[in-house]
Design a protein around this motif. Structure first.
Motif, PDB file in Angstrom:
ATOM      1  N   THR A 158       0.850  -1.198   0.000  1.00 43.81           N
ATOM      2  CA  THR A 158       0.000   0.000   0.000  1.00 43.81           C
ATOM      3  C   THR A 158       0.882   1.244   0.000  1.00 43.81           C
ATOM      4  OG1 THR A 158      -0.187   0.281   2.409  1.00 43.81           O
ATOM      5  CG2 THR A 158      -1.769  -1.209   1.345  1.00 43.81           C
ATOM      6  N   SER A 159       0.349   2.301  -0.597  1.00 36.28           N
ATOM      7  CA  SER A 159       1.086   3.566  -0.696  1.00 36.28           C
ATOM      8  C   SER A 159       0.074   4.665  -1.001  1.00 36.28           C
ATOM      9  CB  SER A 159       2.144   3.495  -1.806  1.00 36.28           C
ATOM     10  OG  SER A 159       1.500   3.309  -3.062  1.00 36.28           O
ATOM     11  N   ASN A 160       0.582   5.850  -1.278  1.00 34.50           N
ATOM     12  CA  ASN A 160      -0.309   6.948  -1.652  1.00 34.50           C
ATOM     13  C   ASN A 160      -0.232   7.269  -3.141  1.00 34.50           C
ATOM     14  OD1 ASN A 160      -1.712   7.613   0.774  1.00 34.50           O
ATOM     15  ND2 ASN A 160       0.197   8.407   1.603  1.00 34.50           N
ATOM     16  N   LYS A 161       0.404   6.381  -3.889  1.00 37.70           N
ATOM     17  CA  LYS A 161       0.393   6.487  -5.347  1.00 37.70           C
ATOM     18  C   LYS A 161       0.391   5.067  -5.909  1.00 37.70           C
ATOM     19  CE  LYS A 161       5.427   6.600  -6.062  1.00 37.70           C
ATOM     20  NZ  LYS A 161       6.552   7.333  -6.671  1.00 37.70           N
ATOM     21  N   PRO A 162      -0.172   4.884  -7.107  1.00 33.70           N
ATOM     22  CA  PRO A 162      -0.243   3.538  -7.674  1.00 33.70           C
ATOM     23  C   PRO A 162       1.150   2.951  -7.913  1.00 33.70           C
ATOM     24  CG  PRO A 162      -1.695   5.048  -8.851  1.00 33.70           C
ATOM     25  CD  PRO A 162      -0.832   5.891  -7.965  1.00 33.70           C
ATOM     26  N   ILE A 163       1.284   1.650  -7.680  1.00 31.25           N
ATOM     27  CA  ILE A 163       2.531   0.926  -7.952  1.00 31.25           C
ATOM     28  C   ILE A 163       2.234  -0.077  -9.062  1.00 31.25           C
ATOM     29  CG2 ILE A 163       4.244  -0.680  -7.029  1.00 31.25           C
ATOM     30  CD1 ILE A 163       3.721   0.655  -4.259  1.00 31.25           C
ATOM     31  N   GLY A 164       2.807   0.172 -10.234  1.00 32.18           N
ATOM     32  CA  GLY A 164       2.534  -0.684 -11.382  1.00 32.18           C
ATOM     33  C   GLY A 164       3.658  -1.623 -11.738  1.00 32.18           C
ATOM     34  N   LYS A 224      -6.556  -0.761  10.156  1.00 27.26           N
ATOM     35  CA  LYS A 224      -7.157   0.478   9.619  1.00 27.26           C
ATOM     36  C   LYS A 224      -6.144   1.302   8.822  1.00 27.26           C
ATOM     37  CE  LYS A 224     -10.775   0.795  13.117  1.00 27.26           C
ATOM     38  NZ  LYS A 224     -11.481   1.637  14.104  1.00 27.26           N
ATOM     39  N   LEU A 225      -5.274   0.604   8.116  1.00 23.57           N
ATOM     40  CA  LEU A 225      -4.243   1.308   7.343  1.00 23.57           C
ATOM     41  C   LEU A 225      -4.825   2.042   6.145  1.00 23.57           C
ATOM     42  CD1 LEU A 225      -1.365  -1.349   7.470  1.00 23.57           C
ATOM     43  CD2 LEU A 225      -1.899   0.487   9.086  1.00 23.57           C
ATOM     44  N   TYR A 226      -6.039   1.648   5.746  1.00 28.61           N
ATOM     45  CA  TYR A 226      -6.719   2.342   4.647  1.00 28.61           C
ATOM     46  C   TYR A 226      -7.002   3.798   4.994  1.00 28.61           C
ATOM     47  CZ  TYR A 226     -10.562   0.972   7.712  1.00 28.61           C
ATOM     48  OH  TYR A 226     -11.356   0.774   8.811  1.00 28.61           O
ATOM     49  N   GLU A 227      -6.964   4.141   6.272  1.00 28.72           N
ATOM     50  CA  GLU A 227      -7.198   5.531   6.672  1.00 28.72           C
ATOM     51  C   GLU A 227      -6.014   6.433   6.339  1.00 28.72           C
ATOM     52  OE1 GLU A 227     -10.114   4.618  10.557  1.00 28.72           O
ATOM     53  OE2 GLU A 227      -8.074   5.379  10.859  1.00 28.72           O
ATOM     54  N   VAL A 228      -4.831   5.826   6.176  1.00 28.61           N
ATOM     55  CA  VAL A 228      -3.626   6.622   5.939  1.00 28.61           C
ATOM     56  C   VAL A 228      -2.889   6.206   4.661  1.00 28.61           C
ATOM     57  CG1 VAL A 228      -3.194   7.388   8.303  1.00 28.61           C
ATOM     58  CG2 VAL A 228      -2.442   5.106   7.608  1.00 28.61           C
ATOM     59  N   GLN A 229      -3.537   5.391   3.826  1.00 24.14           N
ATOM     60  CA  GLN A 229      -2.982   4.986   2.536  1.00 24.14           C
ATOM     61  C   GLN A 229      -4.105   5.002   1.501  1.00 24.14           C
ATOM     62  OE1 GLN A 229       0.856   2.952   2.468  1.00 24.14           O
ATOM     63  NE2 GLN A 229       0.443   5.077   2.995  1.00 24.14           N
ATOM     64  N   GLY A 292     -12.345   3.408   0.509  1.00 22.44           N
ATOM     65  CA  GLY A 292     -11.535   4.400  -0.198  1.00 22.44           C
ATOM     66  C   GLY A 292     -10.186   3.926  -0.698  1.00 22.44           C
ATOM     67  N   LEU A 293      -9.872   2.629  -0.540  1.00 17.41           N
ATOM     68  CA  LEU A 293      -8.588   2.121  -1.017  1.00 17.41           C
ATOM     69  C   LEU A 293      -8.730   1.694  -2.475  1.00 17.41           C
ATOM     70  CD1 LEU A 293      -5.784   1.685   0.336  1.00 17.41           C
ATOM     71  CD2 LEU A 293      -6.441  -0.705   0.683  1.00 17.41           C
ATOM     72  N   ALA A 294      -7.864   2.235  -3.339  1.00 17.87           N
ATOM     73  CA  ALA A 294      -7.910   1.909  -4.771  1.00 17.87           C
ATOM     74  C   ALA A 294      -6.951   0.765  -5.077  1.00 17.87           C
ATOM     75  CB  ALA A 294      -7.535   3.144  -5.596  1.00 17.87           C
ATOM     76  N   PHE A 295      -7.439  -0.268  -5.754  1.00 17.85           N
ATOM     77  CA  PHE A 295      -6.637  -1.459  -6.038  1.00 17.85           C
ATOM     78  C   PHE A 295      -6.178  -1.504  -7.493  1.00 17.85           C
ATOM     79  CE2 PHE A 295      -8.854  -2.704  -2.226  1.00 17.85           C
ATOM     80  CZ  PHE A 295      -7.966  -3.550  -1.573  1.00 17.85           C
ATOM     81  N   ASN A 296      -4.983  -2.076  -7.680  1.00 15.66           N
ATOM     82  CA  ASN A 296      -4.524  -2.425  -9.023  1.00 15.66           C
ATOM     83  C   ASN A 296      -3.739  -3.729  -8.933  1.00 15.66           C
ATOM     84  OD1 ASN A 296      -2.238  -0.824  -7.795  1.00 15.66           O
ATOM     85  ND2 ASN A 296      -1.243  -1.447  -9.707  1.00 15.66           N
ATOM     86  N   LYS A 297      -3.625  -4.421 -10.059  1.00 12.81           N
ATOM     87  CA  LYS A 297      -2.954  -5.726 -10.093  1.00 12.81           C
ATOM     88  C   LYS A 297      -1.752  -5.649 -11.037  1.00 12.81           C
ATOM     89  CE  LYS A 297      -2.601 -10.252  -9.495  1.00 12.81           C
ATOM     90  NZ  LYS A 297      -2.099 -10.803  -8.226  1.00 12.81           N
ATOM     91  N   PRO A 298      -0.534  -5.419 -10.489  1.00 13.94           N
ATOM     92  CA  PRO A 298       0.650  -5.338 -11.341  1.00 13.94           C
ATOM     93  C   PRO A 298       1.023  -6.710 -11.930  1.00 13.94           C
ATOM     94  CG  PRO A 298       1.063  -4.440  -9.138  1.00 13.94           C
ATOM     95  CD  PRO A 298      -0.205  -5.218  -9.077  1.00 13.94           C
ATOM     96  N   ASP A 299       1.804  -6.668 -12.990  1.00 14.02           N
ATOM     97  CA  ASP A 299       2.348  -7.895 -13.578  1.00 14.02           C
ATOM     98  C   ASP A 299       3.554  -8.331 -12.746  1.00 14.02           C
ATOM     99  OD1 ASP A 299       3.294  -9.965 -15.103  1.00 14.02           O
ATOM    100  OD2 ASP A 299       3.975  -8.714 -16.776  1.00 14.02           O
ATOM    101  N   THR A 300       3.417  -9.461 -12.046  1.00 13.30           N
ATOM    102  CA  THR A 300       4.494  -9.887 -11.153  1.00 13.30           C
ATOM    103  C   THR A 300       5.732 -10.367 -11.907  1.00 13.30           C
ATOM    104  OG1 THR A 300       3.498 -12.092 -10.976  1.00 13.30           O
ATOM    105  CG2 THR A 300       2.929 -10.481  -9.284  1.00 13.30           C
ATOM    106  N   ALA A 301       5.574 -10.681 -13.187  1.00  9.87           N
ATOM    107  CA  ALA A 301       6.736 -11.149 -13.965  1.00  9.87           C
ATOM    108  C   ALA A 301       7.831 -10.088 -13.995  1.00  9.87           C
ATOM    109  CB  ALA A 301       6.305 -11.509 -15.384  1.00  9.87           C
TER     110      ALA A 301
END
Length: 336
Positions: A158-164, A224-229, A292-301
């Motif tokens: 988790t972070s405050n910007k998307p990790i792709g 409750k980490l979604y409150e700060v990420q 409020g947590l936004a999800f994405n699924k990076p390519d693990t390869a």
């Protein structure tokens, strides 16, 4: 009534034997009052199933074995509780393999980055030869280790910007537990891993001392980490379990029938908790999205390729040794 010297000796001897018999009757306690410590909150499936198992043991043994569950790190940090269970200050403890690895390095073998693709592969390995191999090393540390490992889940970022991809991690300050394998993993991905105790994690994210963290969804939710990420990348970058550990002297003090009851009910509880955890992970994404947590699924390869290039797998193959690495690759396929 007058007693002869011989009669007095007989009376004295009989009294002495009665005293010895009385003392031996109390040498083994009529009941065993044990504590089990865990770092998870009371609502976490691990704490819930530990409590259920303790209640079943108490009922089956007629109250002879009374095990109290202390959640939320009430008995200390993970490393504190590990010291206590080794010394006998507490009798039982659930501990992530990644933390146990500070004492038993082999306990983090199953947590090598991006090793396990899914849960069926995890349970086949951990209930089979790989789990047996890891438990043999834990036992050498003079700890009792139960047969069934509990689920901590796949770890996410988790972070405050998307990790792709791995490029998004460069120089990012990521909180990790005090686990050498995870520190190494994120260093090789060119991030800035920062070991911080879990009880300081929320405030560290809130004050932006760190930018990101990694944990299973259940921990993200209960903490409750979604409150700060704002963002969660479903990287599945590692799987870890909680081992149920016991103080050897305390466990061996239990008569065989009582020990069997503890073993059976806590191993059954671990299997039930695994099902809870998998179902919870499936529903949590929806719940956390609503919070409020936004999800994405990076390519693990791409992450695995970056680790290969950085010689992460080659380094840990050397650290664990060829035999251990062979056990891991027999379960998950070729890594290095």
């Amino acid at each position: 009534m007058n007693l002869t010297r011989r009669s007095m000796l007989k009376v004295t001897a009989a009294a002495g034997l009665a005293g010895i018999a009385g003392r031996s009757a109390y040498a083994q306690p009529a009941s065993f009052n044990y504590k089990v410590g865990t770092n998870v909150p009371v609502t976490h499936p691990i704490a819930v199933r530990l409590t259920e198992a303790a209640e079943k043991v108490k009922a089956e043994t007629g109250g002879k074995v009374n095990i109290r569950v202390f959640p939320s790190g009430q008995l200390g940090s993970d490393t504190d509780m590990l010291s206590q269970v080794r010394s006998g200050g507490i009798e039982l403890l659930t501990l992530p393999g990644l933390i146990l690895a500070n004492l038993v390095p082999m306990a983090s073998l199953n947590s090598v980055g991006f090793a396990f693709p899914d849960y069926p592969t995890v349970w086949k390995a951990m209930d089979g030869d790989l789990g047996k191999y890891i438990r043999s090393y834990i036992s050498k540390a003079n700890l009792v280790v139960f047969d069934k490992v509990w689920d901590n889940g796949f770890r996410q970022l988790t972070s405050n910007k998307p990790i792709g991809g791995p490029g998004d991690l460069v120089d990012m300050k990521i909180r990790v537990p005090p686990a050498p394998l995870l520190v190494s993993l994120f260093k090789q991905l060119k991030a800035a891993p920062t070991p911080i105790n879990f009880n300081e994690l929320y405030s560290s994210l809130q004050t932006k001392v760190i930018e990101a963290q990694e944990n299973p969804l259940a921990i993200i939710a209960t903490g409750k980490l979604y409150e700060v990420q704002k963002c969660c990348a479903l990287t599945n970058h590692g799987w870890d379990g909680y081992w149920l550990l016991g103080n050897k002297r305390a466990f061996e003090a239990l008569p065989a029938t009582l020990r069997d009851s503890v073993n059976r009910h806590f191993n059954d509880a671990a299997l039930a908790q695994r099902e809870d955890s998998e179902k919870l992970a499936a529903s949590l994404q929806q719940d956390l999205t609503a919070k409020g947590l936004a999800f994405n699924k990076p390519d693990t390869a791409a992450f695995r390729a970056a680790l290969q290039e950085a010689r992460f797998y080659a380094e840990w193959k050397t650290k664990f040794g060829g035999e251990a690495w062979g056990q891991l690759e027999a379960a998950v396929g070729k890594l290095a």
